[in-house]
Write a protein that holds these residues in place. Structure first.
Motif, PDB file in Angstrom:
ATOM      1  N   PRO A 625     -20.050  -2.695  20.629  1.00  0.00           N
ATOM      2  CA  PRO A 625     -20.393  -3.590  21.742  1.00  0.00           C
ATOM      3  C   PRO A 625     -19.826  -3.049  23.055  1.00  0.00           C
ATOM      4  N   HIS A 627     -20.562  -3.000  27.721  1.00  0.00           N
ATOM      5  CA  HIS A 627     -21.081  -3.761  28.856  1.00  0.00           C
ATOM      6  C   HIS A 627     -21.333  -2.843  30.048  1.00  0.00           C
ATOM      7  N   LYS A 635     -22.373  -9.374  34.204  1.00  0.00           N
ATOM      8  CA  LYS A 635     -22.093  -8.481  33.079  1.00  0.00           C
ATOM      9  C   LYS A 635     -23.238  -8.541  32.086  1.00  0.00           C
ATOM     10  N   ASN A 637     -24.800  -7.037  28.319  1.00  0.00           N
ATOM     11  CA  ASN A 637     -24.301  -6.577  27.029  1.00  0.00           C
ATOM     12  C   ASN A 637     -25.267  -5.590  26.375  1.00  0.00           C
ATOM     13  N   GLN A 678     -28.958  -5.709  23.664  1.00  0.00           N
ATOM     14  CA  GLN A 678     -28.337  -6.727  22.838  1.00  0.00           C
ATOM     15  C   GLN A 678     -28.742  -8.084  23.385  1.00  0.00           C
ATOM     16  N   ASP A 681     -30.490  -9.239  27.236  1.00  0.00           N
ATOM     17  CA  ASP A 681     -30.312  -8.168  28.205  1.00  0.00           C
ATOM     18  C   ASP A 681     -31.107  -6.951  27.755  1.00  0.00           C
TER      19      ASP A 681
END
Length: 767
Positions: A625, A627, A635, A637, A678, A681
């Motif tokens: 994961p 960003h 932000k 992901n 993800q 996004d």
């Protein structure tokens, strides 16, 4: 008709069985009579009229319930008695006006108006006689919490070895000489409690021993902002984050501090007695869990111990447990919803027993270190105890006696005073025994270790932004994640690059006080000047001029045009040097770069950890994961595809029209990290190049790559109104079957690391 003695005895026993005697609880389901309420206020029940239920009294703002805020239905069918502080029985509670302590004495000056009492909103003004200078607040206002704003005013001529310690409102002072070994003593008038040090001694260093005293009424309390600021100031002293821009005198900062890689043991003692209630206990849990998460960011090793207590204590996590240094495990144990129910037989508040458990943990550790011949390490460990309670200890003996034992065990004296901090939080101001909490808490110059709060909601509000200091020194990758934080506070490394000549803007990341990391393709080949701003477009921006732009020498987007390849992005990296230093603050802090000493400290890894080892640690799973930022600052992901997923991620570029004829996929992707979407996004838009691709480890942020290029621009459709739509709708989703991919210059690559080391030598320490 006369009854015989035997008949009288039988009749008495029969009546006793049917009605109960005053000394025995009634049989069956006992209830208390309906409470008569409180004059000019409201009364509510926690469990109707049943045994164990509490009646809670509330008053309008600016008033308080007298003489107590609650009563409990006892097993004898009666409510607990209401008594004044002097012991007089009160038949019915009432709401009384909140007032502030009167100023009884003021040395070397005058004050006005001189009144016997001061209501909320009243003001006091202070003036010094000729030859004396005022310290503290010359004007003070009585606040709604029953305390004066500002600080104690003092008139001093500087003639003593120690400065005049002053006289707080509501207090009397004995002692008027302020030379070495001179003493001053305080006592509070009326029904006020003294918080702080009753006796203070002037030392050779020019510093008074102990803590400045204050006189507090039973109804007064601390505002959440006061608690946060004062508690933060004390913790900052422990973590060596205080007074960075002030002289390090004895009166300003502690002598002994935790150094990087130091050890800190923190013990949490949570009151789980019946009066707290499940809802409020969960607020205790969540507040402390937030504190644990905040403390985990710092570059020291912290071991946590957790104890809940009512009639008896229960150890949830010993400080010497293997998992006590893993903040995620500590948080999970803290937020366990069964902790309160575990004290099913709770009838008392046994603070001393809870402190005894801490003493036993410390004793066990001290013995263990001694047997391992590590005594020297043991004596470097700092200890902090955080006690939360909603009342006073009503069983088990004096808590102060165990604190004395802990002092002896840790050998706390004037030289080692900073190796122990005891903080006492009283929740629910009217029922808190302030004197008892003051006996428990540490007393250190310029600090406060006793906090009395109006309710658990205030505790939660205090801890939300706890440990968010204006200055973290050279610590990288820190951010404020609270719900109240602005975007600039949440992402203080985010930079907007405003390119000159109307070119497209880019993003970048602050990595040092004069240096910005971004992408090379953000700058035309001829650029030599321009402007950029720290922050985001929705906030006021501070503008800095560019002194120099360092583009990687091997970057050339046109070098394969002879192969009909329009653009390539190898070595897509640039460093922007600005003409003045950025002052680090809550809205401007550097992100951590990989393969640096700072990122090693942030990850709490050994100093000898190599760059390869750090890379394996950060990208050790298939789907990592990560960003990056939208140009608005939001932000987004993504997932870094690694291990066996990396090749699949790279090969997806051939599914897009612009890359249908590409045969040398590695030639496009060898220097890059490949990310997939993800959730909602999708991908980076044009104008977001140069920003950081980063990961979150232990609440510290490490930049892994630089946003460089992608196969899909979700903001290409001009028909979309990206500025007014909700964030999740501002990007046009890809068509079914398409797999958007973004590529980010990999900062772990040796050729990139070599270039960064060359350009940033003496500025950032690399592994």
């Amino acid at each position: 008709m006369r009854l015989s003695p035997c008949e009288l005895l039988c009749l008495f026993l029969l009546l006793a069985q049917s009605t109960g005697t005053p000394d025995q609880p009634p049989q069956g389901n006992a209830e208390c009579p309906e409470d008569t309420g409180i004059t000019d206020g409201n009364a509510t029940y926690t469990d109707e009229l049943r045994v164990g239920s509490m009646v809670m009294y509330t008053c309008a703002r600016g008033y308080y319930p007298y003489p107590a805020a609650s009563r409990v239905c006892q097993s004898n069918g009666k409510w607990t008695e209401l008594r004044s502080k002097t012991g007089h029985l009160i038949r019915q509670p009432s709401c009384r006006e909140i007032k502030c302590p009167s100023q009884l004495d003021f040395e070397n000056g005058s004050y006005f108006p001189r009144l016997t009492s001061y209501s909320v909103g009243s003001a006091l003004s202070f003036e010094c006689f000729d030859g004396y200078n005022i310290r503290g607040s010359a004007q003070r206002t009585c606040q709604i919490n029953g305390k004066w704003n500002g600080t104690t005013p003092i008139c001093d001529d500087g003639s003593g070895n120690c400065l005049n310690p002053g006289i707080p409102a509501g207090a009397r002072k004995t002692g008027i000489r302020y030379r070495i070994d001179d003493k001053v003593k305080y006592h509070c008038m009326g029904n006020m409690d003294l918080i702080g040090s009753e006796l203070r001694v002037c030392q050779e260093s020019g510093e008074w021993t102990g803590t400045e005293p204050s006189c507090q009424y039973p109804f007064s309390f601390d505002f959440p902002t006061e608690v946060k600021d004062q508690f933060d100031a004390s913790i900052a002293n422990i973590l060596d984050l205080t007074q960075r821009n002030k002289p390090k005198t004895e009166s300003l900062a502690r002598r002994i501090k935790i150094k990087k890689d130091g050890l800190l043991h923190v013990y949490f003692l949570l009151d789980a007695s019946k009066s707290v209630g499940q809802k409020h206990f969960e607020m205790f849990q969540n507040s402390i869990a937030a504190f644990v998460e905040g403390l985990a960011r710092f570059e020291i090793t912290v071991n946590f111990g957790i104890v809940t207590y009512a009639t008896v204590p229960k150890v949830i996590l010993p400080v010497y447990d293997h998992d006590s240094a893993d903040w995620t495990v500590v948080q999970a144990k803290l937020t366990n919803r069964t902790l309160y129910r575990d004290h099913h037989d709770r009838t008392g508040t046994n603070i001393r027993a809870a402190l005894d458990v801490v003493y036993e943990m410390m004793s066990f550790q001290k013995t263990s270190f001694h047997l391992q011949k590590r005594d020297q390490i043991w004596y470097t460990i700092r200890h902090a105890i955080l006690l939360l309670t909603d009342g006073k200890s009503n069983m088990g003996g004096r808590p102060k006696d165990t604190i004395i034992k802990i002092h002896r065990l840790l050998e706390i004296d004037e030289k080692r005073r900073d190796f122990l901090d005891v903080y006492a939080f009283g929740i629910g101001n009217l029922d808190v025994d302030r004197t008892e909490l003051n006996d428990i808490a540490s007393k250190k110059p310029g600090e406060n270790h006793v906090f009395v709060m109006e309710d658990p909601e205030s505790l939660k509000a205090s801890f939300e932004d706890m440990l968010d200091f204006p200055d973290f020194g050279d610590m990288c990758g820190l951010a404020n994640e609270s719900s109240a934080a602005t975007i600039r506070e949440k992402f203080p490394w985010l930079v907007h690059i405003k390119a000159p000549l109307g070119s497209d803007s880019c993003l970048g990341s602050l990595i040092a006080n004069r240096w910005i990391l971004t992408a090379a393709h953000c700058f035309p080949p001829t650029i030599d000047s321009g402007l950029f701003a720290i922050g985001i477009r929705s906030d006021p921006e501070q503008i800095y001029r560019i002194r120099n732009v360092h583009v990687h020498e091997l970057y050339d987007s046109r070098k394969k045009q002879h192969e009909n390849i329009k653009e390539v992005y190898e070595y897509d990296i640039a460093l922007v040097e600005i003409d003045e230093e950025v002052k680090f603050s809550k809205v401007a802090r550097p992100i951590c770069l990989p393969c640096t000493e700072a990122s090693n400290r942030a990850l709490k890894k050994l100093a000898q950890m190599t760059c390869d080892q750090q890379e394996k640690y950060l990208i050790s799973v298939r789907d990592v994961p990560a960003h990056f930022h939208a140009s608005s600052g939001r932000k987004l992901n993504v997932i870094i595809e690694s291990q066996d997923q990396k090749e699949t991620c790279n090969n997806k570029i051939t599914h897009w029209p612009d890359f249908e004829n590409v045969t040398d996929v590695p030639g496009y992707t060898s220097q890059f990290l490949c990310t997939a979407m993800q959730g909602r996004d999708v991908a980076a838009c044009k104008g977001e190049s140069g920003g950081a691709l980063y990961v979150d480890k232990n609440k510290r942020y490490i930049q892994m790559g630089i946003v460089s290029w992608g196969v899909y621009n979700p903001c290409r459709n001009k028909a979309y109104d990206y500025s007014t739509q909700p964030p999740e709708l501002r990007r046009e989703p890809a068509r079914p079957g398409q797999s958007p991919r973004d590529f980010h210059l990999n900062l772990f690559k040796p050729e990139i690391q070599t270039w960064l080391k060359e350009k940033l030598e003496g500025i950032i320490g690399f592994l």
